[in-house]
Design an enzyme around this catalytic site. Structure first.
Site, short mmCIF file in Angstrom:
data_model
loop_
_atom_site.label_atom_id
_atom_site.label_comp_id
_atom_site.label_asym_id
_atom_site.label_seq_id
_atom_site.Cartn_x
_atom_site.Cartn_y
_atom_site.Cartn_z
N GLY A 197 -17.66 -45.27 8.54
CA GLY A 197 -17.77 -43.82 8.42
C GLY A 197 -19.18 -43.27 8.33
CG ASP A 255 -17.43 -42.29 4.90
OD1 ASP A 255 -17.49 -42.76 3.74
OD2 ASP A 255 -16.51 -42.57 5.69
CG ASP A 304 -11.02 -40.26 -2.61
OD1 ASP A 304 -10.87 -39.25 -3.32
OD2 ASP A 304 -10.06 -40.81 -2.06
CG PHE A 313 -7.15 -37.24 4.35
CD1 PHE A 313 -7.53 -38.43 3.76
CD2 PHE A 313 -7.12 -37.15 5.73
CE1 PHE A 313 -7.89 -39.53 4.54
CE2 PHE A 313 -7.47 -38.23 6.52
CZ PHE A 313 -7.86 -39.42 5.92
CB VAL A 314 -12.02 -33.89 4.98
CG1 VAL A 314 -11.71 -32.72 4.06
CG2 VAL A 314 -12.86 -34.93 4.25
NE ARG A 346 -14.08 -44.35 12.35
CZ ARG A 346 -13.96 -44.62 11.06
NH1 ARG A 346 -14.62 -43.95 10.17
NH2 ARG A 346 -13.14 -45.59 10.65
P1 IMP Z 1 -13.22 -44.49 -2.67
O1 IMP Z 1 -13.45 -45.96 -2.79
O2 IMP Z 1 -11.90 -44.06 -3.30
O3 IMP Z 1 -14.38 -43.64 -3.17
O4 IMP Z 1 -12.99 -44.18 -1.14
C1 IMP Z 1 -14.01 -44.25 -0.23
C2 IMP Z 1 -13.50 -44.50 1.17
O5 IMP Z 1 -12.17 -44.01 1.39
C3 IMP Z 1 -14.38 -43.75 2.14
O6 IMP Z 1 -15.50 -44.53 2.54
C4 IMP Z 1 -13.43 -43.46 3.27
O7 IMP Z 1 -13.37 -44.55 4.17
C5 IMP Z 1 -12.08 -43.30 2.61
N1 IMP Z 1 -11.75 -41.88 2.32
C6 IMP Z 1 -11.63 -41.29 1.11
N2 IMP Z 1 -11.31 -39.98 1.23
C7 IMP Z 1 -11.24 -39.74 2.57
C8 IMP Z 1 -10.95 -38.55 3.34
O8 IMP Z 1 -10.71 -37.44 2.84
N3 IMP Z 1 -10.97 -38.71 4.69
C9 IMP Z 1 -11.24 -39.89 5.32
N4 IMP Z 1 -11.51 -41.02 4.63
C10 IMP Z 1 -11.52 -40.95 3.26
#
Ligand code: IMP
Length: 179
Positions: A48, A103, A106, A155-156, A168
């Site tokens: 990403g 990118d 979350d 979600f985006v 992407r």
């Molecule tokens: P985390 O480990 O929960 O912080 O998630 C991080 C990863 O989840 C990011 O690098 C993305 O690949 C994916 N992700 C989280 N939220 C989104 C979203 O809204 N759209 C697309 N990918 C997301």
């Protein structure tokens, strides 16, 4: 910007390409100040972060190096549950000032795994820069030092972010349409 359909989901325009660009301008300006004379190593997290990394580094006027890693997640054979491994780190990072480019942050568990792995190699410092940050979803106590744009917990896609492989390439950011 128009609505787009990716697989089974519909997405509507949320942040314009121009607003994404000016949010990245601000992060670049801060890095240019904070890392002057430090020759940071910027590490983008694939897939990403390819977009954010490219847009950010072309705005940097300081000396810097750029590299990329991938995070592979799999279920361990023991009772450890999910295991994450950092793939592709070829640079020596001992004593270096490292900036991780994400990118989107979350829940923060990806950032946690990356930091734990990098800190094993004794960098001088590690900071996080994210194109997007969802503060309402975040569950870690690690500061996200540079955030281009905070967004609500939705979600985006676009600007490097995908829904199951698609989206992407979309300029700007699109958010999922509530049906
Ligand atoms: P985390 O480990 O929960 O912080 O998630 C991080 C990863 O989840 C990011 O690098 C993305 O690949 C994916 N992700 C989280 N939220 C989104 C979203 O809204 N759209 C697309 N990918 C997301």
């Amino acid at each position: 910007m128009n609505r787009v359909r990716l697989h089974d989901k519909e997405f509507e325009p949320y942040i314009s390409e121009r607003d994404v660009a000016s949010a990245i301008d601000k992060v670049a300006a801060r890095l240019n100040t904070d890392y002057a004379g430090k020759r940071p190593l910027l590490i983008g997290v694939l897939n990403g972060a390819f977009f954010f990394a490219a847009e950010l580094v072309k705005r940097l006027t300081i000396e810097c190096e750029v590299s990329f890693v991938k995070v592979a997640s799999y279920h361990g054979t023991r009772s450890t549950g999910k295991v994450s491994e950092l793939i592709g780190l070829s640079e020596r990072i001992e004593g270096r000032h490292v900036v991780v480019l994400e990118d989107i942050v979350d829940t923060g568990s990806t950032v946690r795994h990356i930091l734990d792995s990098l800190n094993d190699h004794h960098p001088a410092s590690v900071r996080i820069a994210a194109l997007l940050f969802k503060p309402e979803a975040y569950k870690q106590d690690i500061p996200i030092d540079y955030v281009a744009q905070e967004i609500p917990n939705a979600f985006v896609v676009g600007s490097g972010l995908d829904h199951d492989g698609l989206g992407r390439n979309l300029p700007g950011i699109y958010t999922i349409t509530e049906s």
